[in-house]
Structures are given as C-alpha cells and as structure tokens.
Design a protein around this motif. Structure first.
Motif, PDB file in Angstrom:
ATOM      1  N   LYS A  66      -7.338  47.831  30.768  1.00 36.11           N
ATOM      2  CA  LYS A  66      -6.820  47.196  31.946  1.00 36.11           C
ATOM      3  C   LYS A  66      -6.813  47.934  33.001  1.00 36.11           C
ATOM      4  CE  LYS A  66      -3.925  44.190  29.220  1.00 36.11           C
ATOM      5  NZ  LYS A  66      -2.493  44.118  28.678  1.00 36.11           N
ATOM      6  N   GLU A 105     -11.389  59.899  19.681  1.00 36.03           N
ATOM      7  CA  GLU A 105     -12.013  61.128  20.223  1.00 36.03           C
ATOM      8  C   GLU A 105     -11.070  62.304  20.219  1.00 36.03           C
ATOM      9  OE1 GLU A 105     -13.610  58.620  23.492  1.00 36.03           O
ATOM     10  OE2 GLU A 105     -15.511  60.100  23.275  1.00 36.03           O
ATOM     11  N   GLU A 125     -16.849  51.755  21.929  1.00 36.27           N
ATOM     12  CA  GLU A 125     -17.316  51.343  23.369  1.00 36.27           C
ATOM     13  C   GLU A 125     -18.507  50.993  23.513  1.00 36.27           C
ATOM     14  OE1 GLU A 125     -16.210  54.296  21.797  1.00 36.27           O
ATOM     15  OE2 GLU A 125     -14.641  55.609  22.902  1.00 36.27           O
ATOM     16  N   ARG A 281      -4.762  34.106  24.795  1.00 37.15           N
ATOM     17  CA  ARG A 281      -3.821  33.883  23.866  1.00 37.15           C
ATOM     18  C   ARG A 281      -2.272  33.743  24.551  1.00 37.15           C
ATOM     19  NH1 ARG A 281      -5.305  39.052  20.297  1.00 37.15           N
ATOM     20  NH2 ARG A 281      -7.485  38.481  19.769  1.00 37.15           N
ATOM     21  N   HIS A 282      -2.125  33.921  25.754  1.00 37.83           N
ATOM     22  CA  HIS A 282      -0.879  33.770  26.516  1.00 37.83           C
ATOM     23  C   HIS A 282      -1.007  32.327  26.707  1.00 37.83           C
ATOM     24  CE1 HIS A 282       0.299  37.995  26.012  1.00 37.83           C
ATOM     25  NE2 HIS A 282      -0.999  38.144  26.471  1.00 37.83           N
TER      26      HIS A 282
END
Ligand code: 3H9
Length: 696
Positions: A66, A105, A125, A281-282
């Motif tokens: 985010k 990692e 990634e 999903r919200h």
C-alpha cells in the motif's frame, strides 16, 4: 519508537516478533523497529542470540504494497540484513506463517531458518511486475542453486515449506514448538566457530543455467502469467550477477533494478490490480460478524450450459446440488455435458478420479420444480434471458422454496428488483451473474437489489469465495457493470466494420494491447446467433452482424462467422466472402468506407467502454472505480499488465481521455461519445481515481 515489532527476552535469547496487522508488512515503522531492535540485541551482553518471528498466520508478507509508491524513508531491510550478517550472535528465523517477498528475504538473510509445517514461502515479486529487492536474487541462488532460484523468482510461486526444505531454502521444518526448536538452533550455531551466511556460499550451477533459463523463460514467460519481459529479464540478469559480481555490488544492482521496475507501467498496473482485488472484498454493510445463512443445498433452475457450469462449480466445492429443468431431454444433455467435463478434468490430471466421482455424486436431477427446490437453502435461476419467464419462476419459487432460502438469478441483464417484487422475500433476492464457462471463469457479479439484506449478500459472498470465485458487488442496472460497458465496444466494433475495417484488423489491435482475443473472435466463440435471436424477438436489428447471422454464419459452431473455421482449426481464417457481405451492408446503409488506423481503432474500442465505466461509478453502481477493474481483469480478459479499464484511464491521463472523447464525438457526429460529466469534472479539476479508490 519500536512500534510494529515486539521485543522479548527468553533465557538470554532475544525474540523479535513482527506484529503489524493484518499481514506484518514491512511498513517504514517496522523497518525502523527491526533495525533498532537488532542493534539493541547485538549490543546487550546478556543476549547470546536472536530469534526473529511473526504474529498470526503470516510471518511477514513483504514490502508494504500500500505504501510501495511512497518515497523510501528510514532504514531498509538491506540495512537490517547487513547488520545481521555482520553479527557474531546467531540470528534464526522462526517462520510461523506465510513468508513472502521481503519477508522471505529476511529469513534468507538470517543464519538459519526453521519453519512450522504446513506454511508457505516464496518470492512473488514477479507477479507484481518486480524482482526481489532485499537480496533475494543473491541469497536464494546460493542456497538452492541458480536454476531453482530463477524458476522460483520468475514464477513467483508460493512453495510449501516442506518443498523449500528439500530444495535447501529452509534448514528445518517442525511440527510444533517452533520457538523451542529455534532456540535450540541458536545454541547449535553458537557451538560453531563461524556463523553460516548465505552470502559466503557459491551459487551452485553455472552460466549455462542462466542461458538455459533465458531461452526457456523467453518462450514461457507469458504462459507463467507473470510480466514476461522486464521483470523476467531483470531476474535473469540479477541471478547472473550472483556468479560474476561481488555480493555487495550485486545487491546494489538488484535494488537499482527493483526501483526501476517499481515505477514501470506494468508494475504499477499489477500493484493496482492486487490492491483492487483486496479492496473489492470490502462491501458496505457486510462485516465479518454479519450473520450468514447456512447453505448446504443449492437448487439450480435450468439445465443449459450456464446451469451445468454453475452446478459443477457448486458440487466441486462440496454443496449438494439439485439441477431442475422441466425438459427431461435438457437434464439428460446437462448430465452428459457434466460427465464429459469431469472426464476431461480427470483425463488432463486436473482432478483425481475419486474427487470427480465424489463431486458427481453430489448432483441430483429433478424435472419437478417443487421437488427440486424442497430442500434448497439457495436457489440459482439460470434459465434463458426471458424476463416474463424469470418473473414466473420467481413467483413460483417464492411459494415453493423453503422460507429461509435465498433466491438468486443468474441473469446477465435483467432487473433484480423487478424479480424481487414477484416474491414475498425481496430481502433474500440477489443477482449471481456467472460468466461462461461458469465452472472456469473466476468472476461473479453479485447484484445487490434495493431490498437485498446484508445477511443475504454476506451469505452469497461466502459461497462465491468457497467456490473459488472472485465476487464483485454491483448495483441494479441494465447489463450490470461488465456487459453494460462491453456494449460500447460492441457498438464501435460494428461501426468500424461498416467503415471498412476487417475483423482481423479490429481483433489484432486488441490482441496487441494484451487481450487474448478481440471482439470478433469473442463473438465467434460465444455464438453470433445468441444476440441476433434476442434482437429478432424485440424487432431490433444491428448491422452488419445481423446480416452475417442471417447468412448462417454463427461463429465457430457453424464453421464460419467473422472468420472461417475449417475442420480442426479453432483460431479462425480470414474470409474474403465475409468482407463482401459487410461491404454490401455498408453500401446499402450508405456508410462511407475509409482506411481506419490502428490508433483510432484502439481508442474507439476502449474509450467509450471506459467512459461508460465513469458513468457507472457516478451512478454508484460500484463502490469504487477499482471494482470495475476487477470485473474486467477476471471476466473480460483485460490484460493484468494494463491494470483494468479505469486504471488504464488514469495512466493515459483523464484530461487526455476526456479531450479524445470530445474529439471522437465531433468527428464521428456521435454526441453519446462525449465524456460523462463525472469524467469531465475529474479531468478539469485534476482529480484522480486512485484517490477515490483509497477513500473507500
Ligand atoms: C516485496 O516484498 C519487495 C521486496 O522484495 C523488497 C522490499 C523489502 N502490503 O490477501 P489478503 C493487505 S513486494 C500491504 O486478503 P490473505 C491486503 O491488501 C511484496 N498490505 O489476506 C488486505 O488489506 P485490506 C511481495 C498487504 O490472508 C489484507 O492485507 N509480497 C500486503 O488472503 C489482507 O490481505 C506479496 O506479494 C502487503 N505486502 O493472504 C505478498 N499483503 O484488509 C502479497 C496483503 O485493507 N500478499 N496486504 O483489504 C499476499 O499474497 C496475501 O496477502 C497473503 C495473505 C498470502 C500474505
């Protein structure tokens, strides 16, 4: 100061436990805390070693996606691992949950890795259009060999820790008492004169592995579903560095490549897609504690292609399924189709024979509606698109289905509220719009009617997820989200054909954009006759497609449509006769023919569709613009590297888009192509869709 990481001492061993809900992402405060606390442990003479672990089901999910576009501040994971590698005290990763990306990692940079059985690790990634940026491309090849490391990095797959153990990526997998085992590892390592560090090892394999990988991945990248170009190439180059560069120089080159990729359009699109999928999903009004209706038995009304696909999906997920159709021959045909599907799945190794048999045994067949729905907790109506018929069925279902049962319609277009009005339980009426083939396509548009209760919605969303679907909640409007927008593309496709474009020219523009097929290929696959019949019933016509259908060219099923499909050829061959048919219609309708360039074709196919998306957001038919992207990514083949139609609009520039639409409206004389008020407003005020996404 050390928010996000808990520091505890247990018998001289410091435990650093990352606690940053929901997934322990490496937000700036976590990076800061890790860097501070590792120093604290290192400097404290009473501490003989460190165990690093996480909280909950996830060890660490990697970089904070985010915040990935924010400028980097504070100490990095690279700094943390450099400190660990310089320490004389052992640092052991106790992987108690999923460890992904930067999380894995971190574990790779510790002196040993102990994992709790049943968890997964990986470097995903590449699925975000990136490469690992915290040493993964250098440490993993040293632990598992270059070839395996490359495969893991390029595919981005999540491995079970048991496989990671076999490959050498973790040192031990334990069934219980993870911390106890990790403490024992600390003491075992203390007994050694030198602490093991991945950086000190030579990667196994050699440059031939890299060359082989380069050749193989060049061919297979697209198939792997990752960004087959930039990220794959960067991964190959980075792993090659593990052979012929100094470790620290290679690390610096890795972070450089990571930073370059991060701002690339592909990574931006993939990151957007990842977050949009989570955001969808919200659903307002639906919370984790919203009561759900227990659903065990589902009745599917209508045994056509859709009904059969829905039945398979439900049976596979463990529901008891009653397939209902008044026509016995339809039931027989559906049974044959379903048997063939299971046979194919078993034949191709996608399902075991036992699992297929168990799923098939969950299906029961009824020609009587009352009997078929008697035990249903959910009824999904999947008859053909005839509103009068659907209304009659809903009225009957209201009488016949148990009182508690949810009544859903699989309609692609019709008014869910009108269907709800036919029943005495409008709060338990909802749309469940599956996409064909329903047992394959991931998208499910869940249509929330005016009276649909949160409980109904929550129950249906749970069922969608249990059956492996990606549900997106949409409002009641003609065609809902996906088909309503697609209509704009269909209209432009027809106009472009009349103006002189060939189906191949039109399709190629979209396949070059990244779609698997263009609109003409898609119609040939779905059957040109379906919409033609509907229009006929309504006394409507659309050209040139209806003349094409009049000629019996219904697509693949009749061996010719926009293209020819000689026996055994499914990709379609150009057909001069089709061009003549279209030219004839254009002549009859007096449409001037001209040469239309690729750029115009692309804009006309995509921009009016996107414009409709803005109208849908403005009308509140979706909760956020990103929901539209999820619909298009999973139901309409929008390329993930382009993030979805709304993301594409944002990347292209809202002002440019609005101006292009204005120009298009003027040159084509089509006022309906004008940018919607909402788009124009955002464009003129410098607004952004990402901001709206972030607010919801
Ligand atoms: C990276 O690590 C780069 C490094 O190499 C270099 C730098 C160190 N960040 O999926 P869920 C949120 S690149 C921030 O439903 P699940 C998600 O948006 C990263 N937020 O849970 C949602 O938020 P909300 C490489 C994240 O249990 C909530 O968590 N890592 C992140 O089904 C729940 O998510 C990856 O690509 C994140 N990294 O599955 C791993 N991840 O509630 C990506 C999730 O507000 N993550 N969120 O909607 C996953 O694959 C899954 O989330 C995971 C959990 C398997 C961990």
């Amino acid at each position: 100061m050390t928010e996000g990481v808990v520091y505890e001492v247990n018998d001289g061993i410091a435990v650093l436990r990352v606690d940053n809900p929901p997934v322990n992402a490496l937000s700036p405060h976590v990076r800061l805390a890790l860097n501070e606390l590792i120093r604290k442990a290192d400097e404290d003479p009473a501490i003989r070693g460190v165990v690093l672990t996480g909280t909950g089901k996830v060890f660490v999910a990697g970089a904070d996606i985010k915040l990935i576009n924010m400028p980097r501040t504070g100490p990095t994971i690279g700094d943390f691992l450099a400190h660990v590698e310089g320490m004389r005290k052992p640092v052991v990763a106790a992987v108690q949950g999923t460890a992904l990306g930067g999380g894995f990692e971190i574990a790779l940079g510790c002196h040993a890795r102990v994992a709790l059985a049943g968890n997964r690790v990986g470097l995903p990634e590449a699925t975000l259009g990136l490469i690992p940026g915290a040493g993964g491309t250098q440490r993993l090849p040293r632990l598992v060999g270059a070839a395996v490391a490359l495969e893991m990095i390029v595919s981005g797959r999540h491995l079970e820790v048991e496989e990671a153990l076999r490959l050498g990526a973790v040192d031990a997998v334990v069934e219980d008492d993870l911390l106890g085992h990790a403490f024992a590892w600390v003491d075992r390592l203390l007994a050694r004169s030198l602490l093991p560090r991945a950086r000190d090892r030579q990667p196994s394999g050699d440059m031939t592995d890299i060359e082989a990988a380069r050749t193989a991945f060049d061919c297979k990248a697209a198939e792997l579903g990752t960004n087959g170009t930039a990220a794959t190439q960067a991964a190959i180059a980075a792993v090659a560095d593990s052979f012929d560069r100094d470790f620290d120089e290679a690390l610096a080159r890795e972070i450089e490549a990571f930073t370059r990729l991060r701002t690339s359009p592909v990574a931006q699109a993939r990151i957007h897609a990842f977050l949009a999928e989570r955001a969808a999903r919200h659903v307002p009004g639906v919370k984790s504690d919203t009561p759900r209706r227990p659903v065990d038995t589902v009745a599917v009304i209508g045994a056509g292609t859709m009904g059969a696909g829905i039945a398979i999906t439900l049976a596979n997920a463990g529901y008891a399924v009653c397939v209902v159709d008044a026509a016995v021959e339809s039931l027989d045909a559906a049974r044959t189709r379903i048997n063939t599907t299971y046979g194919d799945l078993v034949g191709r190794g996608r399902m075991s024979a036992g699992a297929a048999e168990t799923a098939r045994a969950r299906l029961r067949w009824f020609s009587d509606l009352a009997e078929g729905v008697a035990e249903a907790d959910l009824v999904i109506e999947a008859v053909y698109e005839d509103m009068d018929l659907k209304k009659r069925i809903f009225a009957e279902l209201s009488r016949l289905a148990p009182d508690h049962a949810i009544l859903a319609s699989n309609t692609s277009y019709q008014d869910i509220d009108a269907l709800a009005r036919e029943t005495a339980r409008p709060e338990r009426v909802v749309g469940m719009h599956y996409f064909s083939p329903a047992n394959v396509m991931k998208l499910l548009e869940v249509v929330r009617g005016a009276a649909t209760s949160p409980q109904t919605l929550a129950s249906v969303l749970d069922i969608a997820r249990r059956t492996g679907k990606i549900p997106v909640v949409v409002g009641v409007c003609y065609g809902f989200v996906g088909n309503r927008m697609l209509w704009q593309r269909t209209v432009q496709t027809q106009k472009l054909l009349l103006e002189g474009c060939s189906p191949r020219e039109i399709d190629t523009v979209l396949t070059n954009f990244g779609f698997r097929m263009g609109p003409c290929q898609m119609q040939d696959l779905a059957g040109i006759d379906v919409a033609w019949r509907l229009r006929k019933a309504r006394g409507e016509r659309m050209e040139p497609v209806d003349t094409i259908a009049d000629a019996g060219r219904w697509g693949q099923k009749t061996g010719k449509g926009y293209y020819l499909y000689p026996e055994g050829v499914r990709t379609g061959v150009d057909d001069p006769e089709l061009l003549e048919i279209v030219a004839g219609v254009a002549g009859r309708l007096k449409v001037p023919r001209r040469r239309v360039g690729g750029e115009e074709i692309r804009k006309r196919l995509l921009f009016p569709l996107i414009n409709e998306g803005f109208r849908i957001v403005e009308e509140g038919m979706v909760e956020r613009p990103g929901d539209i992207d999820v619909v298009y990514l999973h139901g309409y083949g929008w390329p993930r590297d382009k993030g979805g139609p709304m993301h594409h609009a944002e990347t292209y520039g809202l002002k440019r888009l609005a101006d292009d639409l204005d120009r298009m409206a003027e040159t084509l004389g089509e006022e309906e192509l004008r940018p919607t008020r909402f788009l124009r407003e955002l464009a003129d005020t410098g607004g952004s869709l990402a901001e709206i996404d972030a607010r919801t």
